[in-house]
Design an enzyme around this catalytic site. Structure first.
Site, mmCIF file in Angstrom:
data_model
loop_
_atom_site.group_PDB
_atom_site.id
_atom_site.type_symbol
_atom_site.label_atom_id
_atom_site.label_comp_id
_atom_site.label_asym_id
_atom_site.label_seq_id
_atom_site.Cartn_x
_atom_site.Cartn_y
_atom_site.Cartn_z
ATOM 1 N N ASP A 99 4.579 -69.534 29.120
ATOM 2 C CA ASP A 99 4.201 -68.789 27.913
ATOM 3 C C ASP A 99 5.452 -68.276 27.221
ATOM 4 O O ASP A 99 6.532 -68.206 27.819
ATOM 5 C CB ASP A 99 3.250 -67.623 28.242
ATOM 6 C CG ASP A 99 3.895 -66.536 29.099
ATOM 7 O OD1 ASP A 99 4.686 -66.875 30.009
ATOM 8 O OD2 ASP A 99 3.615 -65.343 28.866
ATOM 9 N N GLU A 165 3.629 -64.271 31.779
ATOM 10 C CA GLU A 165 4.790 -63.457 32.131
ATOM 11 C C GLU A 165 5.126 -62.501 31.002
ATOM 12 O O GLU A 165 5.443 -61.343 31.225
ATOM 13 C CB GLU A 165 5.995 -64.357 32.441
ATOM 14 C CG GLU A 165 7.128 -63.634 33.172
ATOM 15 C CD GLU A 165 8.021 -62.816 32.258
ATOM 16 O OE1 GLU A 165 8.644 -61.856 32.732
ATOM 17 O OE2 GLU A 165 8.102 -63.133 31.058
#
Ligand code: BES
Ligand code: MN
Ligand code: MN
Length: 467
Positions: A99, A165
């Site tokens: 991400d 994250e």
């Protein structure tokens, strides 16, 4: 050098250009984990990574869903393993995240954030170095080892790649706590940090933790004409500014009572090592920060301030009128996004409780305040007293021809604390970003030489741990 290692390095060199083209395809997927409208893209990125892991020879490749009633909108984990090196062989857990942060402000990008572009030996794109490019180094190191060794790896490998994250990593944290046995390994390798300087191989041995919060201030029941009501009605933005101004003093000290009680000082050895690092404060101020002056606790060096001292920052204040021109309104509510970076032995829970209580005690007249925790992560310092550190420094020495420096990082990677505490395994933070890579900022880049050197370092590390 072992035959397997030299063959894999040769393979990586021959295929380096292809590796970059594949990375570009991954970078074209706008997997922005904080934006609900990009949830589909986040999943596409997960599938992209999973497909490649299968193609190179990893086994048991699958997505692990993390969305649940407690964790709505959770993004999938990508899992893969290859455990045929034998039961006595070392098992390495490779971690990364697919991400990325939002790309705004878009107008500041020289080329669009999701159209990866090479310029001057750098690859520019959101996620280039944080962390798609660095995660891809792991995949490509494994591919090279498989290719050069007849479909075998020198070690057992598990791969876990997360898609949250940048929003706190709650999904992977639950998975590690509930199914830690499925990630059983001897060592975790994380490539999501930076080198201290170009050409200087670096192991990061500590990260700050964080709590990310929102303060919402409400005044009148609706927006009001500021001429008709100004002077009588409370203004939530002014109230918010008054609250924020009391959170930190001009010397950079956070004013929350008890905030520093559990701050552990770095060891004398660490401080000595940091003093020996090639750090030029004036260069840092000018070229990295680009401000007139640096701020913060003057009695601590910049490295101490960013690695070993907690701090507080404001990220944005949504609400009110922000369009072009002027609108005379007293907004009914205002929000500030406020985070604190934490250091050992502070805890997110205690720090948030103290902060919330303090904000509650300084609420200006006429407004109501709500303090919300968005996400949090523990600070961590990892041990260097294990053979994997030696293997990593030797691997990087072969590639860079230099001794490794040990640093901490000011950023946070929430899951690293869980690897250490829950899985109880040493964790290596072997990152290949550069200080000017513009993480989270416009024109993020990855220095391509470091992408290739990272792959080589990882190949040599795996080979050495497997020998
Ligand atoms: N890779 C960074 C963390 C990092 C950057 C560590 C540089 C050391 C040096 C990571 O992707 C990141 O940005 N983490 C967030 C975590 C947060 C949202 C919980 C951060 O630090 O803001
Ligand atoms: Mn990262
Ligand atoms: Mn990041």
């Amino acid at each position: 050098m072992q035959a397997s290692e030299s063959g894999a390095v040769a393979f990586a060199r021959e295929n380096g250009a292809r590796f970059v083209e594949e990375l570009k395809a991954l970078l074209r997927i706008p997997s922005i984990s904080t934006s609900p409208e990009h949830a589909g893209d986040v999943r596409l990125a997960a599938q992209f990574v999973a497909e490649e892991l299968s193609r190179i020879g990893m086994e048991n490749v699958h997505l692990i869903e993390t969305a649940s009633a407690q964790h709505p909108g959770g993004h999938p984990l990508v899992y893969a393993d290859w455990l045929k090196a034998g039961k006595d062989a070392v098992t390495v857990l490779c971690y990364g995240h697919y991400d990325v942060q939002p790309a705004e402000p878009l107008e500041e990008w020289v080329t669009p954030p999701f159209e990866p572009t090479e310029r001057d030996g750098n690859l520019y794109a959101r996620g280039a170095v944080d962390d798609k490019g660095q995660m891809w180094m792991h995949v490509k190191a494994l591919e090279s080892l498989f290719a050069a060794n007849g479909g075998k790896l020198p070690v057992n490998v598990r791969v876990i790649v997360e898609g949250e994250e940048e929003v706190g990593g709650e999904g992977i944290a639950s998975f590690v706590r509930e199914h830690g046995d499925q990630l059983k390994a001897d060592v975790a390798v994380v490539s999501d940090t930076e080198m201290f300087a170009p050409e200087l191989p670096t192991l990061c041995v500590g990260l700050r933790g964080m709590i990310y919060t929102e303060i919402e201030v409400r005044g009148a029941k609706t927006d009001l004409h500021s001429g008709m009501y100004g002077g009588a009605a409370p203004n939530p933005f002014v109230a918010l500014a008054q609250i924020i101004s009391k959170l930190k003093d001009e010397q950079g000290r956070v004013q929350i009572p008890g905030f520093y009680d559990k701050v552990a000082a770095p060891t004398a050895d660490e401080l000595k090592a940091w003093k020996a690092l090639p750090f030029d404060e004036e260069h840092y101020r000018k070229t990295e920060v680009g401000s007139r002056e640096l701020t913060g606790e003057a009695e601590y060096s910049v490295l101490e301030r960013t690695w070993a001292r907690p701090t507080l920052d404001v990220h944005g204040m949504p609400g009110g009128f922000i369009g072009a021109g002027a609108k005379t309104v007293i907004p009914a509510k205002a929000v500030a996004k406020v985070s604190m970076r934490l250091v050992p032995d502070q805890t997110p829970a205690e720090s948030f409780a103290a902060y919330k209580a303090f904000v509650g005690s300084i609420v200006p007249k006429g407004v109501e305040v709500e303090v919300r925790l968005i996400h949090s992560g523990d600070p961590i310092v990892v041990s260097t007293d294990n053979p994997y550190v030696k293997a990593a420094t030797e691997a990087m020495h072969e590639v860079f021809g230099k001794e490794t420096v040990f640093v901490r990082g000011g950023g946070s990677i929430p899951i690293v604390g869980d690897f250490v505490r829950e899985l109880k395994i040493p964790t290596l933070m072997m990152g290949f970003g550069l200080p000017d890579d513009n993480l989270h900022a416009p024109n993020e880049k990855f220095h391509l030489a470091n992408f290739h050197r990272g792959i080589e370092s990882l190949i040599r590390f795996f080979a050495s741990v497997g020998a």
